[in-house]
Design an enzyme around this catalytic site. Sequence first.
Site, PDB file in Angstrom:
ATOM      1  N   GLY A 186      82.135  92.401  65.980  1.00  0.00           N
ATOM      2  CA  GLY A 186      81.833  91.584  67.156  1.00  0.00           C
ATOM      3  C   GLY A 186      82.524  92.093  68.413  1.00  0.00           C
ATOM      4  O   GLY A 186      83.745  92.194  68.462  1.00  0.00           O
TER       5      GLY A 186
ATOM      6  N   VAL B 287      76.256  93.623  60.770  1.00  0.00           N
ATOM      7  CA  VAL B 287      77.021  93.579  59.518  1.00  0.00           C
ATOM      8  C   VAL B 287      76.316  92.615  58.583  1.00  0.00           C
ATOM      9  O   VAL B 287      76.043  91.467  58.947  1.00  0.00           O
ATOM     10  CB  VAL B 287      78.479  93.147  59.768  1.00  0.00           C
ATOM     11  CG1 VAL B 287      79.197  92.892  58.459  1.00  0.00           C
ATOM     12  CG2 VAL B 287      79.196  94.198  60.581  1.00  0.00           C
TER      13      VAL B 287
ATOM     14  N   GLU C 274      75.140  72.460  83.162  1.00  0.00           N
ATOM     15  CA  GLU C 274      74.949  73.584  84.089  1.00  0.00           C
ATOM     16  C   GLU C 274      73.476  73.970  84.188  1.00  0.00           C
ATOM     17  O   GLU C 274      72.960  74.230  85.275  1.00  0.00           O
ATOM     18  CB  GLU C 274      75.818  74.770  83.650  1.00  0.00           C
ATOM     19  CG  GLU C 274      77.298  74.448  83.842  1.00  0.00           C
ATOM     20  CD  GLU C 274      78.255  75.593  83.553  1.00  0.00           C
ATOM     21  OE1 GLU C 274      79.367  75.558  84.089  1.00  0.00           O
ATOM     22  OE2 GLU C 274      77.906  76.511  82.791  1.00  0.00           O
TER      23      GLU C 274
ATOM     24  N   ASP D 256      84.994  81.913  67.988  1.00  0.00           N
ATOM     25  CA  ASP D 256      84.085  80.876  67.494  1.00  0.00           C
ATOM     26  C   ASP D 256      83.842  80.968  65.985  1.00  0.00           C
ATOM     27  O   ASP D 256      83.328  80.033  65.384  1.00  0.00           O
ATOM     28  CB  ASP D 256      82.733  80.977  68.210  1.00  0.00           C
ATOM     29  CG  ASP D 256      82.797  80.475  69.650  1.00  0.00           C
ATOM     30  OD1 ASP D 256      83.901  80.104  70.094  1.00  0.00           O
ATOM     31  OD2 ASP D 256      81.746  80.457  70.322  1.00  0.00           O
TER      32      ASP D 256
ATOM     33  N   ALA E  44      85.898  80.724  75.650  1.00  0.00           N
ATOM     34  CA  ALA E  44      86.210  82.136  75.832  1.00  0.00           C
ATOM     35  C   ALA E  44      87.723  82.391  75.886  1.00  0.00           C
ATOM     36  O   ALA E  44      88.227  83.352  75.300  1.00  0.00           O
ATOM     37  CB  ALA E  44      85.544  82.627  77.116  1.00  0.00           C
ATOM     38  N   GLN E  45      88.461  81.511  76.576  1.00  0.00           N
ATOM     39  CA  GLN E  45      89.914  81.691  76.697  1.00  0.00           C
ATOM     40  C   GLN E  45      90.579  81.704  75.327  1.00  0.00           C
ATOM     41  O   GLN E  45      91.456  82.524  75.056  1.00  0.00           O
ATOM     42  CB  GLN E  45      90.502  80.555  77.527  1.00  0.00           C
ATOM     43  CG  GLN E  45      90.597  80.850  79.000  1.00  0.00           C
ATOM     44  CD  GLN E  45      91.455  82.078  79.295  1.00  0.00           C
ATOM     45  OE1 GLN E  45      92.438  82.352  78.613  1.00  0.00           O
ATOM     46  NE2 GLN E  45      91.057  82.841  80.289  1.00  0.00           N
TER      47      GLN E  45
HETATM   48  C1  LIG Z   1      75.615  79.296  77.324  1.00  0.00           C
HETATM   49  C2  LIG Z   1      77.098  79.321  77.043  1.00  0.00           C
HETATM   50  C3  LIG Z   1      77.987  78.981  78.055  1.00  0.00           C
HETATM   51  C4  LIG Z   1      79.355  79.010  77.824  1.00  0.00           C
HETATM   52  N1  LIG Z   1      80.192  78.686  78.842  1.00  0.00           N
HETATM   53  C5  LIG Z   1      81.521  78.793  78.658  1.00  0.00           C
HETATM   54  C6  LIG Z   1      82.419  78.563  79.728  1.00  0.00           C
HETATM   55  O1  LIG Z   1      82.004  78.241  80.862  1.00  0.00           O
HETATM   56  N2  LIG Z   1      83.744  78.706  79.484  1.00  0.00           N
HETATM   57  C7  LIG Z   1      84.228  79.088  78.261  1.00  0.00           C
HETATM   58  O2  LIG Z   1      85.435  79.247  78.095  1.00  0.00           O
HETATM   59  N3  LIG Z   1      83.418  79.281  77.227  1.00  0.00           N
HETATM   60  C8  LIG Z   1      82.073  79.161  77.389  1.00  0.00           C
HETATM   61  N4  LIG Z   1      81.221  79.392  76.349  1.00  0.00           N
HETATM   62  C9  LIG Z   1      81.788  79.655  75.009  1.00  0.00           C
HETATM   63  C10 LIG Z   1      82.249  81.100  74.889  1.00  0.00           C
HETATM   64  O3  LIG Z   1      81.255  81.978  75.396  1.00  0.00           O
HETATM   65  C11 LIG Z   1      82.539  81.387  73.432  1.00  0.00           C
HETATM   66  O4  LIG Z   1      83.544  80.502  73.005  1.00  0.00           O
HETATM   67  C12 LIG Z   1      83.013  82.819  73.265  1.00  0.00           C
HETATM   68  O5  LIG Z   1      81.969  83.709  73.578  1.00  0.00           O
HETATM   69  C13 LIG Z   1      83.497  83.070  71.836  1.00  0.00           C
HETATM   70  O6  LIG Z   1      83.912  84.386  71.759  1.00  0.00           O
HETATM   71  P1  LIG Z   1      83.760  85.186  70.388  1.00  0.00           P
HETATM   72  O7  LIG Z   1      84.372  86.520  70.627  1.00  0.00           O
HETATM   73  O8  LIG Z   1      84.262  84.361  69.282  1.00  0.00           O
HETATM   74  O9  LIG Z   1      82.200  85.324  70.160  1.00  0.00           O
HETATM   75  P2  LIG Z   1      81.068  85.982  71.063  1.00  0.00           P
HETATM   76  O10 LIG Z   1      81.530  86.178  72.445  1.00  0.00           O
HETATM   77  O11 LIG Z   1      79.854  85.158  70.812  1.00  0.00           O
HETATM   78  O12 LIG Z   1      80.857  87.415  70.410  1.00  0.00           O
HETATM   79  C14 LIG Z   1      80.445  87.592  69.091  1.00  0.00           C
HETATM   80  C15 LIG Z   1      79.829  88.967  68.956  1.00  0.00           C
HETATM   81  O13 LIG Z   1      79.598  89.224  67.573  1.00  0.00           O
HETATM   82  C16 LIG Z   1      78.350  89.843  67.412  1.00  0.00           C
HETATM   83  N5  LIG Z   1      77.888  89.583  66.042  1.00  0.00           N
HETATM   84  C17 LIG Z   1      77.626  88.380  65.488  1.00  0.00           C
HETATM   85  N6  LIG Z   1      77.257  88.525  64.199  1.00  0.00           N
HETATM   86  C18 LIG Z   1      77.275  89.858  63.948  1.00  0.00           C
HETATM   87  C19 LIG Z   1      76.977  90.629  62.802  1.00  0.00           C
HETATM   88  N7  LIG Z   1      76.608  90.074  61.639  1.00  0.00           N
HETATM   89  N8  LIG Z   1      77.069  91.969  62.889  1.00  0.00           N
HETATM   90  C20 LIG Z   1      77.435  92.563  64.070  1.00  0.00           C
HETATM   91  N9  LIG Z   1      77.746  91.862  65.183  1.00  0.00           N
HETATM   92  C21 LIG Z   1      77.663  90.533  65.127  1.00  0.00           C
HETATM   93  C22 LIG Z   1      77.497  89.247  68.493  1.00  0.00           C
HETATM   94  O14 LIG Z   1      76.411  90.101  68.821  1.00  0.00           O
HETATM   95  C23 LIG Z   1      78.488  89.089  69.648  1.00  0.00           C
HETATM   96  O15 LIG Z   1      78.491  90.207  70.503  1.00  0.00           O
HETATM   97  C24 LIG Z   1      79.850  79.378  76.553  1.00  0.00           C
HETATM   98  C25 LIG Z   1      78.953  79.720  75.534  1.00  0.00           C
HETATM   99  C26 LIG Z   1      77.588  79.691  75.783  1.00  0.00           C
HETATM  100  C27 LIG Z   1      76.625  80.088  74.686  1.00  0.00           C
END
Ligand SMILES: Cc1cc2nc3c(=O)[nH]c(=O)nc-3n(C[C@H](O)[C@H](O)[C@H](O)COP(=O)(O)OP(=O)(O)OC[C@H]3O[C@@H](n4cnc5c(N)ncnc54)[C@H](O)[C@@H]3O)c2cc1C
Length: 433
Positions: free
Chosen positions: A16, A84, A175, A305, A321-322
């Site tokens: 990811g 994956v 939003e 997440d 995100a934070q």
């Molecule tokens: C529309 C929207 C608005 C948001 N607004 C906010 C905000 O204003 N403020 C805030 O703090 N948070 C916000 N969030 C939440 C925030 O974006 C998430 O909490 C954050 O992205 C989580 O980060 P992460 O690294 O866990 O996952 P992600 O950023 O989702 O990254 C996961 C990555 O893993 C990859 N992946 C998944 N499964 C596989 C697999 N099997 N094989 C290979 N790759 C894979 C995906 O392609 C992705 O690139 C928002 C989310 C959404 C959807």
Amino acid sequence: MAENTGARLPHIVVIGAGFAGMQFVREFPGDLARITIIDRQNHHLFQPLLYQVATAGLSAVDIAQPVRAVFGSRPNLDVIMAEVTAIDLVAKRVTHARGELPYDYLVIAAGGVTSYFGHPEWERFAPGLKSLDDALRIRRLILCSLERAETEPDPVKREAAMNIVIIGGGPTGVEVAGALAELTRTVLNRDFDRIDPSKVRVRLIQGGPRVLPSFPPELSECARRQLEKLGVEVLTGVRVESVHEGGLVVAGEAIRADNVIWAAGVGAAPITRRLAGVELERGGAIRVLPDLSVPGHPAVFALGDAAALTDANGLPVPGVAQAAMQMGRHAALTIARELRGERFSPAGRPPFAYRDKGSMATIGRSAAVADIRGRQLSGFPAWIVWLLVHLLFLVGFRSKFSVLLSWTYSYFTYRRGARIITGVSGEGSAGSA
Ligand SMILES: Cc1cc2nc3c(=O)[nH]c(=O)nc-3n(C[C@H](O)[C@H](O)[C@H](O)COP(=O)(O)OP(=O)(O)OC[C@H]3O[C@@H](n4cnc5c(N)ncnc54)[C@H](O)[C@@H]3O)c2cc1C
């Protein structure tokens, strides 16, 4: 990508390239291990601004960066674009669409997916907002519906084409609703001859008693007022019973609407369900130990997440995100310390504690709410803070510059540049988007 010189270094596989995975790689010292970052997409996506792509405010390239470009010259780093499909925790091996990778440490940062609360069939009629493809699908849906309404002689069908329903009153729903009300009332209102886009009905449906339930009640109320001022009808305390082609049923009442958007639920990425013997929370997130490792597997970490945790302060870590970035940093420091020879048992590793820097949501032009360490802001000041924070965290100078330019342009001209409809093969397909 720089040539890989670290064949004898320990190998860390990061699944990811989202907020957690990217932050992990950024924070991890480049000389201590070989890292392979693997993602099914070729880009890192700034999800907090996805709604602006869906509502024609920004272009897709403004909020995404190719992973290879971000880490251009970094040594001991491989990037693989592949999904994956399996993780063998005993053999310490990851299987992806084009091969296998052995690991010494594994970082699962696969994020989340839209969850339809046991109704995956609703996805066809109510797109969620999680990827660039989702955002472009929503933009196409709305813009094509208005094009259809312009030439639709049947008033009932025309009304359905001009009805938008957003399900879910969290930050994303709020939003999207605010941005769509603004798009139809202040941008598209000058573009059509036969219909008046300012008559588009935008409804926001929230099952709970108030929108933005994770914010203090005063800010929820403030957000509701700001939405209503923009013309959004906010319905709280009502549940969606079904979603079907051309509409939905809410609290027993059928609503005809060609534009239904799902902003109600998030679950963990499906890959977590393929981990044999690992305990998952509702929604599929991995219940991790305080050091963010997976119970029974000290060399495997789950972040962002994809993970569920009550942190060292006794508070559940939110899916934002934070939190994902802070987890990425924490895991990078823990593994780096171990690789430098500091031996501590998993139980002796430092526990993760989330530092809440505040939350905010924007409600159209010049309006937002923000709760920053107990300090509540609303209206224009909150909007300025929102704007600066989002610019600050966008990856890449080009994106920051381009987004700033787009926002300035829309602010002063009441226009939005990203209104081109793509992906429509013919006249008949305009409705399905
Ligand atoms: C529309 C929207 C608005 C948001 N607004 C906010 C905000 O204003 N403020 C805030 O703090 N948070 C916000 N969030 C939440 C925030 O974006 C998430 O909490 C954050 O992205 C989580 O980060 P992460 O690294 O866990 O996952 P992600 O950023 O989702 O990254 C996961 C990555 O893993 C990859 N992946 C998944 N499964 C596989 C697999 N099997 N094989 C290979 N790759 C894979 C995906 O392609 C992705 O690139 C928002 C989310 C959404 C959807």
